[in-house]
Design a protein around this motif. Structure first.
Motif, PDB file in Angstrom:
ATOM      1  N   PRO A   1       1.100  -1.290  -0.308  1.00 62.17           N
ATOM      2  CA  PRO A   1       0.174  -0.129  -0.364  1.00 62.17           C
ATOM      3  C   PRO A   1       0.806   1.191   0.105  1.00 62.17           C
ATOM      4  N   SER A   2       2.241   0.586   0.418  1.00 57.33           N
ATOM      5  CA  SER A   2       2.796   2.334   0.720  1.00 57.33           C
ATOM      6  C   SER A   2       3.392   2.775  -1.046  1.00 57.33           C
ATOM      7  N   VAL A   3       3.488   2.131  -1.770  1.00 55.89           N
ATOM      8  CA  VAL A   3       3.647   2.370  -3.785  1.00 55.89           C
ATOM      9  C   VAL A   3       2.157   2.432  -4.196  1.00 55.89           C
ATOM     10  N   GLY A   4       1.174   2.293  -3.623  1.00 53.80           N
ATOM     11  CA  GLY A   4      -0.348   2.632  -3.942  1.00 53.80           C
ATOM     12  C   GLY A   4      -0.333   0.732  -4.278  1.00 53.80           C
ATOM     13  N   ILE A   5      -0.355   0.159  -4.411  1.00 48.75           N
ATOM     14  CA  ILE A   5      -0.302  -1.382  -4.546  1.00 48.75           C
ATOM     15  C   ILE A   5      -0.956  -1.822  -3.252  1.00 48.75           C
ATOM     16  N   ALA A   6      -2.248  -2.414  -3.109  1.00 50.76           N
ATOM     17  CA  ALA A   6      -3.264  -2.961  -2.269  1.00 50.76           C
ATOM     18  C   ALA A   6      -2.964  -4.250  -2.111  1.00 50.76           C
ATOM     19  N   GLU A   7      -3.014  -5.049  -2.602  1.00 52.37           N
ATOM     20  CA  GLU A   7      -2.323  -6.476  -3.480  1.00 52.37           C
ATOM     21  C   GLU A   7      -1.406  -6.490  -4.899  1.00 52.37           C
ATOM     22  N   ASP A   8      -1.684  -7.142  -5.286  1.00 56.36           N
ATOM     23  CA  ASP A   8      -0.335  -6.815  -6.301  1.00 56.36           C
ATOM     24  C   ASP A   8      -0.369  -8.596  -7.198  1.00 56.36           C
ATOM     25  N   PRO A   9      -1.365  -8.921  -8.697  1.00 60.11           N
ATOM     26  CA  PRO A   9      -1.547  -9.641  -8.437  1.00 60.11           C
ATOM     27  C   PRO A   9      -0.630 -10.498  -9.252  1.00 60.11           C
ATOM     28  N   ALA A  10       0.860 -10.205  -9.542  1.00 61.20           N
ATOM     29  CA  ALA A  10       2.122 -10.648  -9.901  1.00 61.20           C
ATOM     30  C   ALA A  10       3.012 -10.078  -9.275  1.00 61.20           C
ATOM     31  N   THR A  11       4.396 -10.272  -8.421  1.00 57.46           N
ATOM     32  CA  THR A  11       5.380  -9.366  -8.527  1.00 57.46           C
ATOM     33  C   THR A  11       6.803 -10.670  -8.470  1.00 57.46           C
ATOM     34  N   GLY A  12       7.214  -9.509 -10.022  1.00 60.11           N
ATOM     35  CA  GLY A  12       8.879 -10.243 -10.404  1.00 60.11           C
ATOM     36  C   GLY A  12       9.870 -10.180  -9.480  1.00 60.11           C
ATOM     37  N   THR A  13       9.285  -8.840  -9.404  1.00 55.20           N
ATOM     38  CA  THR A  13      10.783  -8.444  -7.833  1.00 55.20           C
ATOM     39  C   THR A  13      10.906  -9.355  -6.759  1.00 55.20           C
ATOM     40  N   ALA A  14       9.794  -8.799  -6.301  1.00 52.01           N
ATOM     41  CA  ALA A  14       9.646 -10.404  -4.954  1.00 52.01           C
ATOM     42  C   ALA A  14       9.514 -11.429  -5.026  1.00 52.01           C
ATOM     43  N   SER A  15       9.297 -11.716  -6.301  1.00 53.12           N
ATOM     44  CA  SER A  15      10.054 -13.330  -6.383  1.00 53.12           C
ATOM     45  C   SER A  15      10.630 -13.360  -6.952  1.00 53.12           C
ATOM     46  N   GLY A  16      11.473 -13.012  -7.154  1.00 50.94           N
ATOM     47  CA  GLY A  16      12.723 -13.414  -7.294  1.00 50.94           C
ATOM     48  C   GLY A  16      13.492 -13.072  -6.037  1.00 50.94           C
ATOM     49  N   ALA A  17      13.340 -11.991  -5.025  1.00 53.24           N
ATOM     50  CA  ALA A  17      13.777 -12.004  -3.664  1.00 53.24           C
ATOM     51  C   ALA A  17      13.645 -13.257  -3.097  1.00 53.24           C
ATOM     52  N   CYS A  18      12.131 -14.031  -3.300  1.00 57.01           N
ATOM     53  CA  CYS A  18      11.607 -14.669  -2.156  1.00 57.01           C
ATOM     54  C   CYS A  18      12.524 -16.525  -2.567  1.00 57.01           C
ATOM     55  N   GLY A  19      12.406 -15.906  -4.055  1.00 56.77           N
ATOM     56  CA  GLY A  19      13.712 -17.383  -4.570  1.00 56.77           C
ATOM     57  C   GLY A  19      14.774 -17.519  -4.078  1.00 56.77           C
ATOM     58  N   ALA A  20      15.305 -15.995  -3.654  1.00 56.27           N
ATOM     59  CA  ALA A  20      17.096 -15.552  -2.811  1.00 56.27           C
ATOM     60  C   ALA A  20      17.084 -15.837  -1.872  1.00 56.27           C
ATOM     61  N   TYR A  21      15.447 -15.488  -0.724  1.00 57.58           N
ATOM     62  CA  TYR A  21      15.296 -15.849   0.460  1.00 57.58           C
ATOM     63  C   TYR A  21      15.917 -17.466   0.258  1.00 57.58           C
ATOM     64  N   LEU A  22      14.787 -18.622  -0.721  1.00 58.78           N
ATOM     65  CA  LEU A  22      14.793 -19.780  -0.526  1.00 58.78           C
ATOM     66  C   LEU A  22      15.909 -20.655  -0.242  1.00 58.78           C
ATOM     67  N   ARG A  23      16.908 -19.717  -0.756  1.00 55.67           N
ATOM     68  CA  ARG A  23      18.346 -19.937  -1.365  1.00 55.67           C
ATOM     69  C   ARG A  23      18.998 -19.809   0.116  1.00 55.67           C
ATOM     70  N   GLU A  24      18.679 -18.891   0.610  1.00 57.69           N
ATOM     71  CA  GLU A  24      19.497 -18.705   2.082  1.00 57.69           C
ATOM     72  C   GLU A  24      19.706 -19.357   2.248  1.00 57.69           C
ATOM     73  N   VAL A  25      17.902 -19.542   2.835  1.00 58.74           N
ATOM     74  CA  VAL A  25      17.182 -21.102   4.181  1.00 58.74           C
ATOM     75  C   VAL A  25      17.606 -22.449   4.667  1.00 58.74           C
ATOM     76  N   GLY A  26      17.662 -22.009   2.792  1.00 60.16           N
ATOM     77  CA  GLY A  26      18.107 -23.661   3.102  1.00 60.16           C
ATOM     78  C   GLY A  26      16.098 -24.298   2.639  1.00 60.16           C
ATOM     79  N   ALA A  27      15.782 -24.191   1.789  1.00 59.57           N
ATOM     80  CA  ALA A  27      14.421 -24.076   1.909  1.00 59.57           C
ATOM     81  C   ALA A  27      13.731 -25.524   1.140  1.00 59.57           C
ATOM     82  N   PHE A  28      14.977 -25.948   0.307  1.00 61.64           N
ATOM     83  CA  PHE A  28      15.312 -27.896  -0.132  1.00 61.64           C
ATOM     84  C   PHE A  28      16.327 -28.410  -0.225  1.00 61.64           C
ATOM     85  N   ASP A  29      16.194 -29.878   0.178  1.00 60.74           N
ATOM     86  CA  ASP A  29      17.265 -30.281   0.037  1.00 60.74           C
ATOM     87  C   ASP A  29      18.267 -30.876  -0.553  1.00 60.74           C
ATOM     88  N   ASP A  30      17.195 -30.755  -2.125  1.00 56.26           N
ATOM     89  CA  ASP A  30      17.453 -30.924  -3.554  1.00 56.26           C
ATOM     90  C   ASP A  30      17.010 -29.377  -4.246  1.00 56.26           C
TER      91      ASP A  30
END
Length: 299
Positions: free
Chosen positions: A216-245
């Motif tokens: 909401p701070s940039v005028g988006i109550a809810e975003d239907p698809a968020t490329g930058t956040a998806s990339g950030a989440c992918g990096a997060y999953l790698r950082e926390v070791g979300a998958f054995d493989d």
């Protein structure tokens, strides 16, 4: 009256009126920032991409939400390059874009998929008050605390920072009823664009996770698809070791709770890359207001 060709392109979708609609202005040379902001307000989608000449890349992209300029936007980048390919202005292969966060690579594949290489990832785990966070999102705090030990809340960025918030089950994420003011306050405290909440309890059998993004701070109550956040989440999953493989490619579903189902593909084996398809839903011309004069009065 100056008019500019203006499109709405639905990114991270294989058919129109799904995914995340982005405005695209293919020839934005000569427009002021105020004019770009006015166009973005008129189009009233989460972001509009303005294509400009560049001395350091194949083209420059500037992104505006209805309220302000945004340094980087994944879905608008995908939308802009899908339009350029459809118009025959670019071919398959590698391209570069100049953005406010630097020069980034974009790949156009033969099937129409557009892949964007994002900035070097940054992931920082943060301490949060789960009661406050849950109340802000309208999610039972227990649904956040339940997974917090193995999947902690973190600020992650591949060009635009988001607060990454894991949730235990889709039922809890789907019933979220965020308080925009409270979400904005938390986002401001962590200096992020918004909150990206996700669960591994996805709808699709081939999906890695289901996500919802609130900014909401940039005028988006809810975003239907968020490329930058998806990339950030992918990096997060790698950082926390979300998958054995760790999978070579992940599929993040989003937008179903705002009737705009989307599919974002994410690769983090080397550089963080986000990809997907896009479809033009509207193509026309928009009248542009004249550039405003400044208020300085000279003697």
């Amino acid at each position: 009256m100056d008019t500019r060709r203006t499109l709405l392109v639905d990114a991270f979708a294989a058919e129109p009126l799904a995914g995340n609609a982005a405005g695209v202005v293919p020839e934005a040379d000569g427009l002021t920032a105020d004019q770009m902001r006015a166009i973005a307000r008129e189009l009233a989608v989460s972001e509009t991409a303005f294509l400009l000449p560049s001395e350091t890349a194949d083209r420059r992209l500037r992104y505006f939400s209805p309220e302000q300029e945004v340094d980087l936007c994944g879905h608008a980048t995908v939308a802009a390059h899908a339009h350029l390919r459809e118009a025959g202005a670019i071919d398959e292969g590698e391209h570069t874009i100049e953005t406010n966060v630097g020069v980034l690579d974009v790949e156009v594949e033969s099937d129409g998929s557009i892949w964007m290489t994002q900035e070097m990832p940054r992931v920082e785990r943060v301490e949060v008050d789960y009661e406050r966070l849950g109340n802000a999102l309208g999610i039972d705090p227990a649904a956040l605390r339940d997974v917090g030990a193995d999947a902690p809340v973190a600020v992650a960025s591949t060009g635009l920072p988001f607060l990454i918030v894991p949730v235990n089950f889709l039922q809890n994420l789907g019933s979220a009823d965020p308080n925009d003011g409270a979400v904005e306050a938390i986002a401001d405290e962590h200096d992020v664009a918004g909150i990206y909440a996700f669960t591994f309890d996805a709808l699709g059998a081939d999906s890695t996770l289901h996500a919802r993004a609130f900014a909401p701070s940039v005028g988006i109550a809810e975003d239907p698809a968020t490329g930058t956040a998806s990339g950030a989440c992918g990096a997060y999953l790698r950082e926390v070791g979300a998958f054995d493989d760790f999978p070579e490619e992940m599929v993040f579903e989003q937008g179903h709770f705002v009737d705009r189902p989307s599919e974002v593909r994410v690769r983090v084996a080397g550089d963080v890359r986000v990809g997907g398809r896009a479809v033009t839903s509207l193509d026309g011309r928009l009248a542009v207001p004249p550039a405003e004069e400044d208020d300085i009065v000279e003697a």
